[in-house]
Scaffold this motif. Structure first.
Motif, short mmCIF file in Angstrom:
data_model
loop_
_atom_site.label_atom_id
_atom_site.label_comp_id
_atom_site.label_asym_id
_atom_site.label_seq_id
_atom_site.Cartn_x
_atom_site.Cartn_y
_atom_site.Cartn_z
N GLU A 15 34.05 30.09 37.22
CA GLU A 15 33.82 28.67 37.50
C GLU A 15 34.34 27.76 36.39
N GLY A 16 35.01 28.34 35.39
CA GLY A 16 35.69 27.54 34.38
C GLY A 16 34.86 27.09 33.19
N ARG A 17 33.63 27.57 33.06
CA ARG A 17 32.80 27.20 31.90
C ARG A 17 33.10 28.08 30.69
N ASP A 18 33.89 29.11 30.87
CA ASP A 18 34.34 30.00 29.81
C ASP A 18 35.84 30.18 30.00
N THR A 19 36.58 30.18 28.93
CA THR A 19 38.05 30.26 29.05
C THR A 19 38.56 31.69 29.26
N THR A 20 37.69 32.69 29.15
CA THR A 20 38.09 34.07 29.44
C THR A 20 38.39 34.18 30.92
N ARG A 21 39.40 34.95 31.29
CA ARG A 21 39.77 35.11 32.69
C ARG A 21 39.48 36.53 33.14
N PRO A 22 38.62 36.69 34.17
CA PRO A 22 38.28 38.01 34.68
C PRO A 22 39.19 38.43 35.84
N TYR A 23 39.52 39.71 35.87
CA TYR A 23 40.38 40.26 36.92
C TYR A 23 39.80 41.56 37.45
N LEU A 24 40.05 41.83 38.72
CA LEU A 24 39.79 43.14 39.28
C LEU A 24 41.08 43.94 39.18
N ILE A 25 40.95 45.20 38.86
CA ILE A 25 42.07 46.12 38.88
C ILE A 25 42.07 46.76 40.25
N GLU A 26 43.22 46.78 40.90
CA GLU A 26 43.31 47.36 42.24
C GLU A 26 44.30 48.52 42.24
N LEU A 27 43.96 49.53 43.00
CA LEU A 27 44.82 50.67 43.21
C LEU A 27 45.07 50.76 44.71
#
Length: 67
Positions: free
Chosen positions: A46-58
């Motif tokens: 939601e943009g309150r933290d500058t870290t960007r989360p990702y899912l790894i997909e196979l």
């Protein structure tokens, strides 16, 4: 040909999956309280933290999480 590995940004639709992963005993041992960790991920999405989360997909299936 090996399966395709990819990354995609976490969205709110991924919260149930992430919470299930965070509740697994072997994950909880390292990550801590699942609800607190999900709240931190939510802040990222939601943009309150500058870290960007990702899912790894196979091959199009979520298999992991990375920041």
């Amino acid at each position: 040909m090996p399966p395709e590995i990819g990354f995609r940004p976490v969205t709110p639709a991924d919260y149930p999956l992430l919470l299930a992963w965070l509740r697994a005993p072997h994950v909880r041992e390292w990550w801590g309280d699942p609800e607190e960790e999900l709240a931190l991920i939510r802040d990222m999405v939601e943009g309150r933290d500058t870290t960007r989360p990702y899912l790894i997909e196979l091959a199009g299936r979520p298999v992991g999480y990375i920041q």
